[in-house]
Design an enzyme around this catalytic site. Structure first.
Site, PDB file in Angstrom:
ATOM      1  N   ASP A 104       0.808  -1.217   0.000  1.00  0.00           N
ATOM      2  CA  ASP A 104       0.000   0.000   0.000  1.00  0.00           C
ATOM      3  C   ASP A 104       0.842   1.267   0.000  1.00  0.00           C
ATOM      4  O   ASP A 104       2.046   1.226   0.173  1.00  0.00           O
ATOM      5  CB  ASP A 104      -0.885   0.016   1.258  1.00  0.00           C
ATOM      6  CG  ASP A 104      -2.086  -0.889   1.082  1.00  0.00           C
ATOM      7  OD1 ASP A 104      -2.357  -1.303  -0.057  1.00  0.00           O
ATOM      8  OD2 ASP A 104      -2.740  -1.178   2.104  1.00  0.00           O
ATOM      9  N   LYS A 138      -3.885   3.059  -2.324  1.00  0.00           N
ATOM     10  CA  LYS A 138      -5.070   3.910  -2.490  1.00  0.00           C
ATOM     11  C   LYS A 138      -4.733   5.198  -1.787  1.00  0.00           C
ATOM     12  O   LYS A 138      -4.292   5.211  -0.657  1.00  0.00           O
ATOM     13  CB  LYS A 138      -6.270   3.296  -1.788  1.00  0.00           C
ATOM     14  CG  LYS A 138      -6.717   2.012  -2.395  1.00  0.00           C
ATOM     15  CD  LYS A 138      -8.028   1.598  -1.738  1.00  0.00           C
ATOM     16  CE  LYS A 138      -8.253   0.116  -1.891  1.00  0.00           C
ATOM     17  NZ  LYS A 138      -7.609  -0.683  -0.860  1.00  0.00           N
ATOM     18  N   MET A 187      -8.413   8.165   9.677  1.00  0.00           N
ATOM     19  CA  MET A 187      -9.006   8.669   8.424  1.00  0.00           C
ATOM     20  C   MET A 187      -9.996   9.788   8.688  1.00  0.00           C
ATOM     21  O   MET A 187     -11.021   9.894   8.010  1.00  0.00           O
ATOM     22  CB  MET A 187      -9.729   7.525   7.684  1.00  0.00           C
ATOM     23  CG  MET A 187      -8.813   6.401   7.270  1.00  0.00           C
ATOM     24  SD  MET A 187      -9.676   5.057   6.446  1.00  0.00           S
ATOM     25  CE  MET A 187     -10.352   4.158   7.824  1.00  0.00           C
TER      26      MET A 187
HETATM   27  N1  SAH Z   1      -4.355  -0.344   9.315  1.00  0.00           N
HETATM   28  C1  SAH Z   1      -3.859   0.964   9.640  1.00  0.00           C
HETATM   29  C2  SAH Z   1      -4.901   2.038   9.485  1.00  0.00           C
HETATM   30  C3  SAH Z   1      -5.414   2.180   8.087  1.00  0.00           C
HETATM   31  S1  SAH Z   1      -6.486   3.524   7.903  1.00  0.00           S
HETATM   32  C4  SAH Z   1      -3.276   0.956  11.052  1.00  0.00           C
HETATM   33  O1  SAH Z   1      -3.485   0.012  11.803  1.00  0.00           O
HETATM   34  O2  SAH Z   1      -2.568   1.914  11.391  1.00  0.00           O
HETATM   35  C5  SAH Z   1      -5.383   4.826   7.482  1.00  0.00           C
HETATM   36  C6  SAH Z   1      -5.339   5.842   8.590  1.00  0.00           C
HETATM   37  O3  SAH Z   1      -4.391   5.459   9.567  1.00  0.00           O
HETATM   38  C7  SAH Z   1      -4.904   7.223   8.174  1.00  0.00           C
HETATM   39  O4  SAH Z   1      -5.987   7.950   7.619  1.00  0.00           O
HETATM   40  C8  SAH Z   1      -4.462   7.811   9.478  1.00  0.00           C
HETATM   41  O5  SAH Z   1      -5.564   8.192  10.261  1.00  0.00           O
HETATM   42  C9  SAH Z   1      -3.835   6.611  10.150  1.00  0.00           C
HETATM   43  N2  SAH Z   1      -2.375   6.562   9.969  1.00  0.00           N
HETATM   44  C10 SAH Z   1      -1.664   5.609   9.357  1.00  0.00           C
HETATM   45  N3  SAH Z   1      -0.345   5.877   9.437  1.00  0.00           N
HETATM   46  C11 SAH Z   1      -0.221   7.027  10.124  1.00  0.00           C
HETATM   47  C12 SAH Z   1       0.871   7.820  10.548  1.00  0.00           C
HETATM   48  N4  SAH Z   1       2.131   7.479  10.274  1.00  0.00           N
HETATM   49  N5  SAH Z   1       0.628   8.947  11.244  1.00  0.00           N
HETATM   50  C13 SAH Z   1      -0.633   9.329  11.529  1.00  0.00           C
HETATM   51  N6  SAH Z   1      -1.698   8.616  11.155  1.00  0.00           N
HETATM   52  C14 SAH Z   1      -1.514   7.474  10.468  1.00  0.00           C
END
Ligand code: SAH
Length: 495
Positions: free
Chosen positions: A36, A58, A172
């Site tokens: 991803d 995405k 998100m």
């Molecule tokens: N599966 C992922 C989440 C996917 S949804 C997990 O467990 O982290 C994607 C969302 O994750 C983003 O919109 C944001 O809200 C958050 N996110 C992912 N990486 C991030 C980062 N390095 N810093 C801040 N938010 C993050």
């Protein structure tokens, strides 16, 4: 054909150190990796060179691969007998659609495993000094998607969330931030409840905006906070003042580009990461043993005939390649028992020691000129010296070594320096150069470009000279050691 297997692997939130050991292991064995957009670039480097890499990223509103296309790719690759890794940001089951990706595999009896990951929901607050639970403040933590379905947040039961009095983490949710805060306030949340928006957590670009549920949205608009970001609401947010730690590391917020050859990067990377830097390993040069080895074989035979008094190594790569050759000829280090060995510096000395030999001579300053000068004053004249090094080595060593004395020098090329692809479109704050050839490799054929934006940290004078030729801003380590280089990087980062 035997069916392959799919591993659904969580890559963590960005910092490559947060990939699990198991995740790294399966990645190293993968035939195909489907990944991803939010995966840390350094993690992608664990993927074997010969594995097939498929980007299924995405980005909000811009779909590269539809979900069912991704599902199909996983299935097809596995049906071809491949070991398939589906690499997802954070944890694959936390708003990662990991469940959906398994359905088609299940239907087709394709075996799979899940390797959980460190989720951004908890890790990003942690890197900002916010514990998502704390006995004094809350007894639950809730992870909620702030993604609007058909443009609305109707599916969130704000009253229920407020009643829990727990910590709320929205993923998100940045584009819906004002709606989220409004929803919470309308549902009766105290307007002074602390809140924070944490952007690009666990990377050098990490940023935190703190406030309350009533003013955080305005503050974020003003600051134009970049995504990805998590929104966290609850009293625990106030703890970041005391507990924030990441930004206090001397190299926090600094993205450092390392250009040295792959095999010698890890020590420096580790030293810099320990200081909080985000390190991008992008070797601009590599080493390749010479294909025609006749000269080396002759030299080794000469050593056996006691034809040399001194042997000089000027790089760890030189040591590695020389000894590989020696061993492949069926010899071992005993043929060197009668010869003195000089090395250019500590790294080379260590490489030698790893092969069971202690260097007889290390100059006080780690460069070719000093090595030549100081070894020269050590010699009485008439010695035969073999230098085993890169085909294009620096001239100062030989010039100084043979000054005013009859020293019989054999300059033996044992490897070529090869230039790797140039570094393109990498966003970095500081670039580290450990030899003139790493600068040459960085620039590549693009010699006319304006490099004045590059803040180059150089190991020595010669390297800095090369960087200055291209107009880079340079700083030079006070000594040619990694420790001193790291010190200089810290000075540059804090300027
Ligand atoms: N599966 C992922 C989440 C996917 S949804 C997990 O467990 O982290 C994607 C969302 O994750 C983003 O919109 C944001 O809200 C958050 N996110 C992912 N990486 C991030 C980062 N390095 N810093 C801040 N938010 C993050």
């Amino acid at each position: 054909m035997a069916v392959g297997k799919v591993w659904l692997v969580g890559a963590g939130p960005g910092d490559p150190g947060l990939l699990t050991l198991k995740g790294k292991e399966v990645l190293r064995d993968a035939d195909t990796v489907v990944y991803d957009a939010l995966i840390g670039k350094e993690i992608l480097k664990f993927i074997p060179d010969n594995a097939k890499k498929i980007f299924a990223g995405k980005r909000s509103g811009n779909h590269y691969l539809k979900q069912d296309e991704t599902n199909r790719i996983l299935l097809n690759e596995a049906l071809q007998g491949k070991k398939v890794v589906r690499l997802k940001g954070g944890d694959p089951f936390v708003f990662g659609r990991g469940g959906e990706e398994l359905e088609l595999l299940k239907e087709n009896n394709v075996p799979f495993e899940v390797v959980p990951g460190v989720t951004s929901a908890f890790a990003v607050p942690a890197y900002n000094g916010i514990p998502v639970t704390h006995r004094d403040f809350c007894s639950s933590v809730h992870v909620i998607t702030g993604h609007k379905k058909a443009g609305s947040l109707d599916s969130i039961d704000f009253e229920a969330l407020v009643r829990t009095k727990g910590t709320l983490v929205f993923l998100m949710g940045v584009s819906a931030l004002s709606d989220i805060c409004e929803g919470l306030l309308k549902a009766g949340m105290d307007k002074d409840t602390p809140a924070a928006v944490l952007s690009r957590g666990t990377t050098a670009r990490q940023k935190r905006i703190s406030g309350t549920v009533s003013d955080i949205s305005g503050k974020c608009k003003e600051a134009d906070i970049p995504t990805p970001a998590v929104i966290i609401v609850g009293k625990v947010c106030s703890l970041s003042e005391d507990f924030s730690w990441y930004e206090k590391l001397p190299l926090a917020g600094t993205r450092v580009l390392l250009t040295r050859p792959k095999e010698s990067q890890s020590v420096l990377s580790k030293m810099l990461r320990e200081k909080g830097a985000e390190v991008i390993e992008s070797p601009t040069i590599g080493t390749e043993p010479l294909k025609d080895d006749r000269e080396i074989v002759n030299a080794i035979n000469d050593i056996k005939r006691d034809n040399y008094e001194w042997l000089i190594f000027t790089s760890p790569a030189g040591v590695r390649i020389f000894f590989d050759k020696l061993f492949s000829l069926g010899e071992d280090i005993r043929i060197l028992s009668g010869i003195c060995i000089a090395v250019i510096g500590r790294g080379t000395s260590k490489a030698l020691l790893e092969r069971g030999i202690r260097a007889d001579f290390i100059p006080s300053k780690y460069d070719g000129e000093t090595l030549g000068k100081e070894l020269n004053s050590h010699l009485s004249g008439g010695e035969k010296v073999l230098i085993a090094r890169a085909r294009i080595g620096n001239n100062e060593l030989i010039r100084e070594l043979s000054k005013d004395k009859d020293i019989f020098i054999t300059d033996l090329a044992i490897y070529d320096t090869v230039y790797e692809k140039t570094v393109e479109d990498v966003d970095f704050d500081l670039a580290v150069f450990t030899s003139a050839s790493t600068v040459k490799g960085f620039v590549g054929d693009d010699t006319d470009r304006d490099y004045s934006y590059v803040r180059a940290i150089c190991i020595g004078k010669q390297t800095a000279g090369e960087a200055e030729r291209y107009g880079m801003q340079t700083r030079t380590a006070s000594e040619a050691t990694l420790e001193s280089l790291v010190e200089e990087i810290i000075k540059a980062a804090n300027k």
